[in-house]
Every structure is written in structure tokens, then in C-alpha cells.
Write a protein that holds these residues in place. Structure first.
Motif, PDB file in Angstrom:
ATOM      1  N   LEU B 287      20.623  -8.285 -24.666  1.00 34.69           N
ATOM      2  CA  LEU B 287      21.159  -7.627 -25.599  1.00 34.69           C
ATOM      3  C   LEU B 287      20.591  -6.610 -26.682  1.00 34.69           C
ATOM      4  O   LEU B 287      21.257  -5.678 -26.965  1.00 34.69           O
ATOM      5  N   VAL B 288      19.502  -7.292 -26.976  1.00 28.93           N
ATOM      6  CA  VAL B 288      18.615  -6.354 -27.957  1.00 28.93           C
ATOM      7  C   VAL B 288      18.264  -5.285 -27.133  1.00 28.93           C
ATOM      8  O   VAL B 288      18.417  -3.942 -27.706  1.00 28.93           O
ATOM      9  N   LEU B 289      17.839  -5.100 -25.888  1.00 29.28           N
ATOM     10  CA  LEU B 289      17.511  -4.172 -25.227  1.00 29.28           C
ATOM     11  C   LEU B 289      18.779  -3.237 -24.939  1.00 29.28           C
ATOM     12  O   LEU B 289      18.707  -2.003 -24.887  1.00 29.28           O
ATOM     13  N   ALA B 290      19.750  -3.832 -24.485  1.00 30.11           N
ATOM     14  CA  ALA B 290      21.074  -2.968 -24.226  1.00 30.11           C
ATOM     15  C   ALA B 290      21.456  -2.210 -25.589  1.00 30.11           C
ATOM     16  O   ALA B 290      21.588  -1.055 -25.271  1.00 30.11           O
ATOM     17  N   GLY B 291      21.623  -2.830 -26.657  1.00 32.43           N
ATOM     18  CA  GLY B 291      21.709  -2.210 -27.822  1.00 32.43           C
ATOM     19  C   GLY B 291      21.090  -1.173 -28.180  1.00 32.43           C
ATOM     20  O   GLY B 291      21.444   0.088 -28.595  1.00 32.43           O
ATOM     21  N   LEU B 292      19.544  -1.174 -27.977  1.00 35.64           N
ATOM     22  CA  LEU B 292      18.832  -0.061 -28.195  1.00 35.64           C
ATOM     23  C   LEU B 292      19.098   0.964 -27.215  1.00 35.64           C
ATOM     24  O   LEU B 292      19.023   2.308 -27.629  1.00 35.64           O
ATOM     25  N   ILE B 293      19.205   0.782 -26.222  1.00 33.31           N
ATOM     26  CA  ILE B 293      19.734   1.723 -25.036  1.00 33.31           C
ATOM     27  C   ILE B 293      21.073   2.422 -25.539  1.00 33.31           C
ATOM     28  O   ILE B 293      20.999   3.688 -25.476  1.00 33.31           O
ATOM     29  N   GLU B 294      21.744   1.600 -25.680  1.00 34.93           N
ATOM     30  CA  GLU B 294      23.176   2.245 -26.144  1.00 34.93           C
ATOM     31  C   GLU B 294      23.066   3.052 -27.214  1.00 34.93           C
ATOM     32  O   GLU B 294      24.091   4.095 -27.427  1.00 34.93           O
ATOM     33  N   GLY B 295      22.537   2.706 -28.543  1.00 31.67           N
ATOM     34  CA  GLY B 295      22.182   3.605 -29.372  1.00 31.67           C
ATOM     35  C   GLY B 295      21.352   5.041 -29.211  1.00 31.67           C
ATOM     36  O   GLY B 295      21.659   5.703 -30.146  1.00 31.67           O
ATOM     37  N   SER B 296      20.843   4.931 -28.233  1.00 29.73           N
ATOM     38  CA  SER B 296      19.983   6.190 -27.979  1.00 29.73           C
ATOM     39  C   SER B 296      20.425   7.012 -26.476  1.00 29.73           C
ATOM     40  O   SER B 296      21.278   7.893 -26.727  1.00 29.73           O
ATOM     41  N   PHE B 297      19.763   6.428 -25.376  1.00 29.30           N
ATOM     42  CA  PHE B 297      19.898   6.952 -24.339  1.00 29.30           C
ATOM     43  C   PHE B 297      21.214   7.211 -23.837  1.00 29.30           C
ATOM     44  O   PHE B 297      21.826   8.308 -23.392  1.00 29.30           O
TER      45      PHE B 297
END
Lengths: 262, 342
Positions: B287-297
Motif C-alpha cells: 500500500l505504501v508503494l501503491a500510494g506513492l504511485i497513486e500520488g504521482s504516476f
């Protein structure tokens, strides 16, 4: 609250573990009030730590990294704080230590990392809908006052035994009694106490005298009068000048003089 | 045979006090600092105190006398019989092994729950999609207000026309961290609901599926399905499985709690803890990874990143996650058992 009196005391004291030495050890579940206070202390500490760390981080890191680091840190702190202290300090977060509480495995053993994690993740549901509403309700219904997280992790918050040394020193039976009254022992009363009172009755006398100061005045009067009535009947005493408390205290002195023998 | 109470108290007091002091020392110092001498002394005094407690309970019922000794013996019991982790959790090699081997092993041992949770979520998604496809007005009822836009097409056009919503690293980091802290909390809630009620967890997964299906259908009906996949895909490839995994971990624990079978509830729960804990840590990491992707890419529009690339990233992420967690069955099963033993 004094455990010997009150309904809660009798039903709360039922959880026992049996050690391999075949000794039954009672676990003493903590009440919701002290647990909530302990939680408030922990909560305040987490807030303070977060504030401190974020002010330090925002100075050290560039702004883009800073916001990410602070958000992550404050999130991680809330979880790591509880789990870390519970695992490292044998079930005591600072708040619990202050309130004299400790989390243990329901078998009376230290709790494991996984258990601590599960019981703390459970806070998410226990907290709902507001301020531990659900957790509090479950804790009120559970015999051992456990919230959902505790039930799922099979853990238990117990009153801590940290002050056991002080209490053990106080567990000096005859001295305590002698210190409480200087009146000379009535030899007739001593004889009656030795021959006519059962172990339970002598204990009742001793317990009443030991705890008289901690009782609510009205309860104290009622209890001593009731006990006095009982002993007047049982020992066929006619001492109308003595109040219930005076009679019980005289008996206590007599018991202390003869020693509590079986 | 019962000793006179007084003599028992007088005899025991000194050794109880000594045990109390030793346990105090032991609580602060690690085992090797305590030394074998004092360790043996603790065990010896603990046994004596345990025997004293038995005799004391036989001689009196006064809690003021019994309680301190009871507490002391309880404390000694915890020290003497409490198994201690010899290995620290925080070694680098330990952590690497935890993330590369034990987490996949946890997911594999909970795979049946993962299947059940996926079915619940998938059934919900199909139902939501089908309902909106059959009668588009359902979208108003099924999709929560913040996601509901009367015309997805207009919204897409607007997003593609405007400047990038997430323009700086700062914004991305801020948005991303908000997203994953929130998502982890939600996944923990799904876990708790599933663990505490089983049915509640399945219902939550099902309902989340319905919402996703309904939103997807309304975009597809309006002819902007590709945008939807490119928008949700990159983070959704990790985020949606994560919610399902959290629910599945809850089902594993809920099963142990409500249906322990032939063992006691406590034993069933303890058997489930390693699986549950690994699944939850794995889920949080995803979820940490997903959140970072969702916030940018994920927020980037077609002006910066073409749709096929975003969809490609989504597929790669999903396949990689599935392979990592469930791929190496035969080879890693042994590692899982090894992790279990440790």
C-alpha cells in the motif's frame, strides 16, 4: 476499588493459570478506567514525539522530502510506539506503566510481536465509532474487560504487580494488628477467639480491621455492626457498651495475641 | 498439613523479597548480563515461592496476604516460562529474509482465504458493473458522491485539457503519503471487520467491489474506459489486491476465532498469527508503494504519459505482485516452514 468487596471483585478474579508446578496463579484484569487513562497518557506522548520529530525533520530535510517523511513518521509512530514498548518492555507502554498496567498473553506469558501487532491493529475497530466506543462496549461485556483487539490477539491487560514489594512488607499480620490498638487483650475474649472461631471467621475479623480505613464510612459502620451481631450471637457475648467496631477490634487484638493458627 | 500462617509469612518474606529484586534486575538487563548464577537463583526462588503460594492459599483466603505473593509468582512464571526470541527482528539479513521469503510464505498459507476474499470482491465488481451497464441510473445510487460525476467524458476532457494536477515532487509526496496512510488504515479496518465478524469483512469487500464495478461501468458506457484503466490501473494493480489481502488476513484470523475446530480458541489464534502478521505487513508495504504511485504516476494525463504505457505499468505491477507472492510454490514452501520454525 477494594477487591474483597463489591461484585466486580468476585467475578473479575476468576481467570487463573496453572503453572507446571501445579500452582494456580490468578491474573487480575485491569478495569476500563485505568486503561483509558493509560491510553490518554500514551496518546499525549505520541503527539509530543510526533511534534518534536516533525519540527526537527522539517529543518533537516528539503521541503519535498520533509512532508513525506513527516506524514510517514507520524503514522509509523502511532503503531510502532505501542508494539515496540509492549514487546520490548514486557507489555508496558509508558502510559500503562504509569497507571500500573501490563499487557500479557492470556496464558500469563509475555506477549509476542505478532500478538502485540494484532491487538494494536484492532484499535482501528475498537476506536469506532468515536473514542473507543465499540472497544469500550466489548470490554464492559467481557468477563476480563478485554476489547476486540485483546480478544483477537488472546491478550489481557492486568493490574501490574510493580508495587508488590511494598505490599509484601505490609503483609506482616500480627504486627499490623498490634500497631492498630494499644488496649490490653481481654483474656476471656482471647480464649473464646481461640476455641470458638473458625479460620474463616478469624480472617473476617483480621480483614475488616486491616481495611477499616479504606472503607466508606457508612459501609464501615454497617459491616462492623453486622459482624459484631454475628460474633455476639456466636460467642454468646453481652457487651452492650461496645460498638460493633470496638467488639471486632477487641477480637482482632485477641487473635493477634494468640496467633492465627489452624 | 498446613503451616501456621505466621510462620509461613516469616519464613517466606526474605526469599520473596530477593526474588522480587532479582526479577527487577532481570527485567532491565538482558539474559547474558544476568549470568547463569542469578538465573538459577531466580528459578529456584520461583519454585519455592510457587510452593509457598500453594500453602498460603490453603491457610488463608485474605486477599491482602495472597495478592502480593500471587503477583510475584505470576511474574516469576512469566520470566521462567516465557519463551524469548533469541534472534532480533531488526537484523538486516533477518529483514531481507522476512520480506523476500516469509511474507510470500504467509500469503501462500493463507491462499484459500485470498481466494474467498477475491471472489467476494470480484462478485461485487461484476454485479456493480452489470447493474450500471443494464440501467445507467443505478450509478447515482451505487457510486458515492465524491466519485459521481454526471458525465465521465466531460471530466476526462477537463483533466486532459488542464495543467497537470500533480505538478511537483512536493505535491506528489504530500498526496502520496496522505493516500497510503489512509489506505493502510482502511485495510486494517477491513482486516478487523473480517476477523471479528467474518461476514462483515466479506460484505465490506463485496461492497467495495460493487462501487468499483459501478464506477468502471459509468466510464466505459461514456466511451472513456481506456482513461479509467490508465487512471486507476497503475496504483490499483497493487491497491485493490491489498484491500483483498487485508480482508483475507482477517478471514484467516476470524476463522481461527470463530471456528477453532478441535483445538482451543487460543491455540487456533496462535497458529494463525504468523500467517496473519506476514500478510498484514506485506499488505502495508504494497500500500505504501501503491500510494506513492497513486500520488504521482497515476495522476499524470495523456499529455505526459501515453495511456498504453500506464496500462502496461499496471499489468507489469500486478503480474509481478502475483508472481512474488504466489509464484514460487515448490521452492519457497520449504523456506516458509523454515521461517515458521524461526
Amino acid at each position: 476499588m477494594n477487591r474483597a468487596i463489591g461484585v466486580a471483585g468476585t467475578w473479575r478474579a476468576k481467570r487463573q493459570i496453572r503453572t507446571p508446578e501445579h500452582v494456580r496463579v490468578r491474573l487480575d484484569p485491569a478495569g476500563p478506567g485505568s486503561r483509558f487513562l493509560g491510553l490518554l497518557v500514551d496518546f499525549a506522548l505520541i503527539l509530543a514525539l510526533t511534534a518534536l520529530a516533525s519540527s526537527a525533520l522539517s529543518k533537516l530535510l528539503p521541503k519535498s522530502l520533509g512532508t513525506l517523511a513527516i506524514a510517514t513518521l507520524s503514522f509509523v509512530l502511532t503503531w510502532v510506539y505501542h508494539v515496540g514498548f509492549e514487546v520490548r518492555r514486557e507489555g508496558r507502554t509508558p502510559g500503562k506503566a504509569m497507571l500500573g498496567l501490563r499487557v500479557v498473553d492470556a496464558r500469563g506469558l509475555p506477549l509476542s510481536l505478532e500478538q502485540s501487532f494484532v491487538r494494536n491493529v484492532g484499535r482501528v475497530l475498537d476506536f469506532a465509532p468515536v473514542l473507543y466506543g465499540l472497544g469500550g462496549l466489548v470490554a464492559l461485556l467481557d468477563r476480563d474487560g478485554r476489547r476486540l483487539g485483546d480478544l483477537l490477539a488472546d491478550t489481557l491487560v492486568v493490574r501490574d504487580e510493580g508495587n508488590s514489594r511494598r505490599r509484601m512488607a505490609a503483609a506482616n499480620l500480627p504486627e499490623t494488628l498490634r500497631r492498630q490498638g494499644q488496649a490490653p487483650v481481654d483474656p476471656e475474649l482471647a480464649r473464646l477467639a481461640r476455641h470458638r472461631l473458625s479460620l474463616d471467621e478469624r480472617e473476617l475479623v483480621v480483614a475488616l480491621v486491616r481495611r477499616a480505613d479504606k472503607l466508606d464510612p457508612r459501609a464501615r459502620y454497617d459491616l462492623f455492626e453486622q459482624a459484631g451481631q454475628h460474633f455476639r450471637r456466636k460467642l454468646v457475648l453481652d457487651l452492650p457498651h461496645l460498638s460493633g467496631e470496638a467488639l471486632v477490634r477487641a477480637l482482632a487484638l485477641a487473635i493477634a495475641a494468640t496467633g492465627t493458627r489452624r | 498439613m498446613a503451616l501456621p500462617l505466621e510462620r509461613l509469612l516469616a519464613e517466606g518474606r526474605d526469599r520473596w523479597r530477593r526474588l522480587d529484586e532479582l526479577l527487577d534486575v532481570a527485567a532491565k538487563a538482558p539474559a547474558w548480563e544476568l549470568g547463569p548464577e542469578r538465573m538459577r537463583e531466580i528459578v529456584r526462588l520461583y519454585r519455592l515461592a510457587a510452593a509457598d503460594l500453594n500453602r498460603l492459599v490453603a491457610a488463608t483466603a485474605d486477599p491482602e496476604l495472597i495478592d502480593p505473593l500471587n503477583a510475584l509468582v505470576g511474574r516469576g512464571y512469566r520470566f521462567v516460562y516465557g519463551a524469548r526470541r533469541v534472534e532480533s527482528f531488526w537484523g538486516v539479513r533477518r529483514l531481507v529474509r522476512f520480506f523476500t521469503r516469509e511474507i510470500p510464505a504467509g500469503f501462500r498459507s493463507g491462499r484459500r482465504a485470498v481466494v474467498v476474499a477475491s471472489l467476494a470482491f470480484g462478485a461485487g465488481a461484476l454485479l456493480g458493473f452489470g447493474a450500471v451497464a443494464v440501467r445507467p441510473s443505478f450509478a447515482e445510487d451505487l457510486v458515492p458522491g465524491e466519485f459521481f460525476t454526471s458525465s465521465p467524458r466531460e471530466r476526462v476532457a477537463e483533466i486532459e485539457k488542464k495543467e497537470e494536477r500533480i505538478a511537483t515532487v512536493e505535491q506528489a509526496a504530500d498526496f502520496g503519503s496522505q493516500l497510503y496512510t489512509h489506505n493502510i488504515r482502511v485495510s486494517f479496518l477491513a482486516f478487523c471487520l473480517a476477523a471479528a465478524t467474518v461476514v462483515g469483512g466479506i460484505w465490506l469487500l463485496f461492497w467495495n467491489g460493487v462501487i468499483l464495478g459501478a464506477v468502471a461501468a459509468s466510464y466505459v458506457l461514456d466511451g472513456v474506459g481506456v482513461f479509467f484503466v490508465a487512471w486507476v490501473g497503475p496504483h490499483g494493480a497493487l491497491e485493490l489486491p491489498s484491500i483483498v489481502f487485508a480482508g483475507a488476513a482477517g478471514l484467516v484470523l476470524g476463522r481461527a476465532f470463530w471456528f477453532p475446530g478441535e483445538v482451543t480458541r487460543g491455540a487456533a489464534l496462535r497458529a494463525a498469527f504468523p500467517t496473519v502478521w506476514r500478510m498484514l505487513i506485506g499488505t502495508s508495504a504494497a500500500l505504501v508503494l501503491a500510494g506513492l504511485i497513486e500520488g504521482s504516476f497515476s495522476q499524470l494525463s495523456a499529455k505526459t504519459v501515453p495511456y498504453p504505457l500506464k496500462i502496461g505499468v499496471a499489468i507489469v505491477l500486478f503480474v509481478a505482485l502475483s508472481l512474488f507472492l504466489f509464484g514460487r510454490r515448490a521452492a519457497a514452501e520449504g523456506a516458509g516452514r523454515e521461517g515458521e520454525a524461526a
